[in-house]
Scaffold this active site. Sequence first.
Site, PDB file in Angstrom:
ATOM      1  N   LYS A  84      26.811  19.214 -41.768  1.00  0.00           N
ATOM      2  CA  LYS A  84      28.129  18.787 -41.312  1.00  0.00           C
ATOM      3  C   LYS A  84      28.230  17.286 -41.537  1.00  0.00           C
ATOM      4  O   LYS A  84      27.216  16.590 -41.637  1.00  0.00           O
ATOM      5  CB  LYS A  84      28.354  19.170 -39.850  1.00  0.00           C
ATOM      6  CG  LYS A  84      27.275  18.746 -38.893  1.00  0.00           C
ATOM      7  CD  LYS A  84      27.406  19.522 -37.588  1.00  0.00           C
ATOM      8  CE  LYS A  84      26.218  19.269 -36.678  1.00  0.00           C
ATOM      9  NZ  LYS A  84      25.885  20.373 -35.803  1.00  0.00           N
TER      10      LYS A  84
ATOM     11  N   SER B 253      19.867  13.384 -33.402  1.00  0.00           N
ATOM     12  CA  SER B 253      21.311  13.587 -33.500  1.00  0.00           C
ATOM     13  C   SER B 253      22.089  12.745 -32.500  1.00  0.00           C
ATOM     14  O   SER B 253      21.987  11.523 -32.502  1.00  0.00           O
ATOM     15  CB  SER B 253      21.639  15.083 -33.352  1.00  0.00           C
ATOM     16  OG  SER B 253      23.000  15.321 -33.619  1.00  0.00           O
ATOM     17  N   HIS B 254      22.846  13.402 -31.621  1.00  0.00           N
ATOM     18  CA  HIS B 254      23.738  12.708 -30.699  1.00  0.00           C
ATOM     19  C   HIS B 254      23.051  12.350 -29.380  1.00  0.00           C
ATOM     20  O   HIS B 254      23.701  11.862 -28.466  1.00  0.00           O
ATOM     21  CB  HIS B 254      24.963  13.584 -30.420  1.00  0.00           C
ATOM     22  CG  HIS B 254      24.592  14.943 -29.904  1.00  0.00           C
ATOM     23  ND1 HIS B 254      24.005  15.899 -30.702  1.00  0.00           N
ATOM     24  CD2 HIS B 254      24.691  15.497 -28.671  1.00  0.00           C
ATOM     25  CE1 HIS B 254      23.777  16.985 -29.991  1.00  0.00           C
ATOM     26  NE2 HIS B 254      24.175  16.767 -28.747  1.00  0.00           N
TER      27      HIS B 254
ATOM     28  N   ASP C 219      28.740  10.255 -34.492  1.00  0.00           N
ATOM     29  CA  ASP C 219      27.616  10.280 -33.554  1.00  0.00           C
ATOM     30  C   ASP C 219      26.401   9.528 -34.081  1.00  0.00           C
ATOM     31  O   ASP C 219      26.480   8.827 -35.085  1.00  0.00           O
ATOM     32  CB  ASP C 219      27.251  11.724 -33.220  1.00  0.00           C
ATOM     33  CG  ASP C 219      26.626  12.457 -34.402  1.00  0.00           C
ATOM     34  OD1 ASP C 219      26.976  12.132 -35.552  1.00  0.00           O
ATOM     35  OD2 ASP C 219      25.797  13.360 -34.176  1.00  0.00           O
TER      36      ASP C 219
ATOM     37  N   ASP D 201      23.583  10.297 -35.720  1.00  0.00           N
ATOM     38  CA  ASP D 201      23.099  10.486 -37.093  1.00  0.00           C
ATOM     39  C   ASP D 201      24.203  10.761 -38.098  1.00  0.00           C
ATOM     40  O   ASP D 201      23.924  11.011 -39.270  1.00  0.00           O
ATOM     41  CB  ASP D 201      22.058  11.603 -37.140  1.00  0.00           C
ATOM     42  CG  ASP D 201      22.646  12.983 -36.875  1.00  0.00           C
ATOM     43  OD1 ASP D 201      23.594  13.086 -36.078  1.00  0.00           O
ATOM     44  OD2 ASP D 201      22.148  13.967 -37.459  1.00  0.00           O
TER      45      ASP D 201
ATOM     46  N   ASP E 186      26.659  13.215 -38.303  1.00  0.00           N
ATOM     47  CA  ASP E 186      27.139  14.526 -38.748  1.00  0.00           C
ATOM     48  C   ASP E 186      28.271  15.081 -37.877  1.00  0.00           C
ATOM     49  O   ASP E 186      28.801  16.150 -38.172  1.00  0.00           O
ATOM     50  CB  ASP E 186      25.988  15.537 -38.849  1.00  0.00           C
ATOM     51  CG  ASP E 186      25.295  15.820 -37.524  1.00  0.00           C
ATOM     52  OD1 ASP E 186      25.659  15.183 -36.516  1.00  0.00           O
ATOM     53  OD2 ASP E 186      24.388  16.677 -37.503  1.00  0.00           O
ATOM     54  N   ARG E 187      28.656  14.359 -36.814  1.00  0.00           N
ATOM     55  CA  ARG E 187      29.756  14.809 -35.960  1.00  0.00           C
ATOM     56  C   ARG E 187      30.909  13.821 -36.014  1.00  0.00           C
ATOM     57  O   ARG E 187      30.736  12.673 -36.447  1.00  0.00           O
ATOM     58  CB  ARG E 187      29.274  14.970 -34.510  1.00  0.00           C
ATOM     59  CG  ARG E 187      28.173  15.997 -34.360  1.00  0.00           C
ATOM     60  CD  ARG E 187      27.794  16.201 -32.906  1.00  0.00           C
ATOM     61  NE  ARG E 187      26.700  17.150 -32.791  1.00  0.00           N
ATOM     62  CZ  ARG E 187      26.470  17.932 -31.745  1.00  0.00           C
ATOM     63  NH1 ARG E 187      27.276  17.869 -30.689  1.00  0.00           N
ATOM     64  NH2 ARG E 187      25.454  18.764 -31.717  1.00  0.00           N
TER      65      ARG E 187
END
Length: 564
Positions: free
Chosen positions: A379, A114-115, A280, A282, A284-285
Amino acid sequence: MGYQIKEISTKPFDGQKPGTSGLRKRVKVFQQEHYTENFIQAIFDSIKADGATLVIGGDGRYFSPETVQTILKIGSANGVKKLIIGKDSILSTPAASNVIRKYKADGGILLTASHNPGGPNNDFGIKYNVSNGGPAPENVTNKIYEITKTIQKYKVIEADPIDLSVIGETKYGPTEVLIIDSVADYVELLQGIFDFQLIKDFLQNNAESFRILFDGLHGVTGPYARAILVDTLGLPEASIQNCVALPDFGGGHPDPNLTYAHSLVEVVEAKNIQFGAASDGDGDRNMIYGKGAFVTPSDSVAIIADWAHVIPYFKGGVKGLARSMPTSKAIDLVAQKKGLEYFEVPTGWKFFGNLMDAGRLSICGEESFGTGSDHIREKDGIWAIMAWLNIIAAANKESPNELIGIKELLKKHYSVYGRSFFSRYDYEEVSSEGANKLVALLDGAITSSSLAKKTYKSKSTNQDFTIASVTNFSYTDPIDGSVSKNQGQVVLFDDGSRVVFRLSGTGSAGATVRLYVERYVGPEAGEKVLAGDTAEGLKGLIEVALEISNLKEFLGRDEPTVIT
């Protein structure tokens, strides 16, 4: 043609317990002999791999291409019928969720942390998503974990590596392999959701007065932003920056907040750019930030919900709204005004997914810069950014004589619904012992009701805050009846303000304590108060929160690591 399946002897590794966001460790941990293979075999042993169709993608971080080849070896040996793989091993998390749903796959393996920062000395992750496109629920991740604790062998088929840069059909052993364009399906999805022509007309007609800057932070969304903003909407190349996806994210921290997305904030302020956005690692943010106008994630999802009627996807109506428990109650006020069902759920997108699959939820969000809808089961950063552009374009069509931007939308929203002043303080890598003492103090207050009705006065603002209740949030899922307990201590005050404490990561690197602070001010307070600085609006409440919890003493910290 027969293919020789080899069985490789191995032994379990401690700590291969995946959370909702998968298994995340340092790259060097995954590079240990048999470590990655064990976890991948455990995934295949926990699902019905024989005859399955699976999607493979990720954020392109360091160690991704090698891991895709490992998945090919082990998947083919376990009877996987077909693997759909993003070109160059890249599929953003939202794009992968869409591909799983569109191609009716049985699930997907996403290579992402992720982030978190990437590179040889940073993080890697492996995450399994199920057939609805969402993160694996606990019954699946628990099964994977149990297998990792007893695994003795994994199976492989040795064949020539697949060239992941070539789109088209091929085979790895007996397994069909389809390499797809990483971006095309996702762009098509968004074109079916938003009014691209309305957005394009607005942006072209206001090219000088309303400029856009998207910062990909060298994460996976760069190619997606280019395809949408430059290739489809016709914006100039200067509208995007840091949009080449790099294995180490350019040495940065690909987390779209005011601390780590400073590359966006600095340019937006210096060049007077009306609409800035970032995503971010990946995808999703998201963060929405215009000249002098930062939108909190809590306000962002509330405004999207309030304006959903201008987005074509929601023309048939909104089914329901939801937020994670620490997120401010701004979206609740929208739901109440519009007569919509709304939910407060624990942190974790899987809780939203259950409600979506049951047809009871359309739009939801988390304070950690995650926003989305039921178009997929993750998300979606780019979705949220496009929702804002659709809303701004529609607002300006309704108001042709006044340019409506981020500030104007916030002002209008606060004038109707009031404002939830909101902030999150993260205290990272603190003493686990001190963090547990803080939690024990609050749990003791819950058991004894010792804090009930007590009034605290802020020394700097002279405000009084009287405690109405102290609780530990628990959630009973209205769809499957499952119960999630101990989701965070909530201190509620009699004026509606609240403070939430959550503890996570009590490992060898220490704990992280998160403090969420929310103070609601009604629309009658007036424009000046509603437009006030967040830190000033929360100053008194934060002082009281620190006093109640003895946080500074327990954690040995005078200041948080990150403020968002």
